[in-house]
Design an enzyme around this catalytic site. Structure first.
Site, short mmCIF file in Angstrom:
data_model
loop_
_atom_site.label_atom_id
_atom_site.label_comp_id
_atom_site.label_asym_id
_atom_site.label_seq_id
_atom_site.Cartn_x
_atom_site.Cartn_y
_atom_site.Cartn_z
N PRO A 96 -3.39 0.38 1.01
CA PRO A 96 -2.13 0.65 1.72
C PRO A 96 -2.37 1.44 3.01
CG PRO A 96 -2.25 1.91 -0.34
CD PRO A 96 -3.43 0.99 -0.32
N GLU A 123 -7.51 5.87 -6.53
CA GLU A 123 -7.20 6.38 -5.19
C GLU A 123 -7.98 5.65 -4.10
OE1 GLU A 123 -4.72 8.73 -4.52
OE2 GLU A 123 -4.35 8.23 -6.62
N ARG A 165 -4.11 -21.62 2.80
CA ARG A 165 -3.21 -22.72 3.19
C ARG A 165 -3.39 -23.12 4.65
NH1 ARG A 165 1.34 -21.03 5.77
NH2 ARG A 165 2.76 -22.68 5.11
N ASP A 180 5.99 -22.51 10.58
CA ASP A 180 6.10 -21.25 9.85
C ASP A 180 6.69 -20.15 10.71
OD1 ASP A 180 4.87 -22.25 7.63
OD2 ASP A 180 2.92 -21.31 8.04
N1 ADE Z 1 -3.55 -1.59 -2.66
C1 ADE Z 1 -2.50 -0.86 -3.09
N2 ADE Z 1 -1.43 -1.07 -2.33
C2 ADE Z 1 -1.80 -1.96 -1.37
C3 ADE Z 1 -1.13 -2.56 -0.26
N3 ADE Z 1 0.14 -2.30 0.03
N4 ADE Z 1 -1.83 -3.42 0.50
C4 ADE Z 1 -3.13 -3.68 0.24
N5 ADE Z 1 -3.80 -3.15 -0.77
C5 ADE Z 1 -3.15 -2.29 -1.58
#
Ligand code: ADE
Length: 269
Positions: A96, A123, A165, A180
């Site tokens: 994230p 983590e 794809r 798309d």
């Molecule tokens: N791992 C945990 N959350 C994630 C996200 N939003 N994007 C990519 N990998 C992740």
């Protein structure tokens, strides 16, 4: 294209056996190999994580096991590859905290011959792993959205489908990817509008008449109007970033009706 995926949950990737991606694998367009990270541990408990330096909650994935896993996968891939194949993959780490994964990045990755996805849990992976491989090959930390998943596996499924794809011959209809939302072209950065199929009336809801008219010009115009309306309603920040130079007279009239301004303040109208 060769794809290696390293994870402590290889079972997560069974969806890659079905549908478009499954068929691409059967045909050999995609060579996907999923590896169990724990195979590179040396203790009876097959430990892959430890407490974070500096304290704090959760666990961090250990660098030694990741180093051994990535070295082995690269050595195996390089040995399997023909003379044309590169000696190193591009490494993708889902997190994230990464750069946003977009259609543009999907397109860039679809042009690569070899990708290695390293799925973190807890983590995340000790940062030195990304630094170490970053000195020798391209390493990208990528996020699929502003929310936190329990691990990178689902994010990798998302990325593999978006990339897969786009590979030549994977989509049945070669034109499908052209329209798309987010694809380059005239409709770039416009969301796709609503779609309809038969019957012409369902539970009293009618298909917009223009779509039954057979008038290709009017249909194209209607689709563009709907794309603009939907983009303004659902993604105003995308709509605001439209280059005013790409708008025709009709677009400008519609935007005026909707009281929506695009581009830098001084360039609108
Ligand atoms: N791992 C945990 N959350 C994630 C996200 N939003 N994007 C990519 N990998 C992740």
């Amino acid at each position: 294209m060769r794809l290696d995926i390293v994870s402590i949950f290889p079972e997560y990737f069974s969806p890659l056996d079905v549908s478009l991606i499954g068929k691409a694998r059967e045909r050999g367009t995609l060579d996907v190999r999923v590896h169990q990270l724990r195979d590179w541990t040396h203790d009876v408990h097959k430990t892959v994580d430890d407490t974070p330096y500096g304290g704090g909650p959760g666990m961090v994935m250990k660098p030694e096991v990741w180093g051994e896993a990535i070295d082995a996968v690269i050595a195996e891939g390089a040995a399997d590859g023909d003379d044309e194949a590169p000696a190193a993959p591009r490494i993708i780490v889902p997190t994230p905290s990464g750069r946003p994964f977009t259609q543009e990045i999907a397109q860039e990755l679809a042009a690569e011959p070899w990708l290695l996805f390293a799925c973190g849990r807890y983590e995340g992976i000790d940062s030195r792993v990304m630094r170490e491989y970053g000195t020798r090959m391209r390493v990208d930390e990528l996020s699929i959205g502003d929310y936190v998943l329990a691990g990178g596996e689902v994010a990798v499924l998302v990325m593999v489908e978006a990339i897969g794809r786009l590979l030549p011959g994977v989509l049945g209809n070669v034109h499908s990817a052209v329209d798309d939302s987010f694809a380059p072209g005239a409709m770039r950065n416009l969301l796709e509008g609503p779609v309809f199929t038969k019957p012409p009336v369902w539970r009293g809801h009618e298909v917009p008449e223009v779509l039954l008219s057979g008038h290709h010009g009017k249909i194209a115009r209607w689709r563009r109007d709907e794309a603009l309306r939907r983009t303004i309603a659902n993604r105003p920040e995308l709509a605001a970033a439209i280059d005013p130079a790409t708008l025709d007279k009709h677009d400008r009239k519609l935007l005026e009706e909707l009281a929506f301004r695009v581009g830098p303040e001084d360039m609108a109208h």
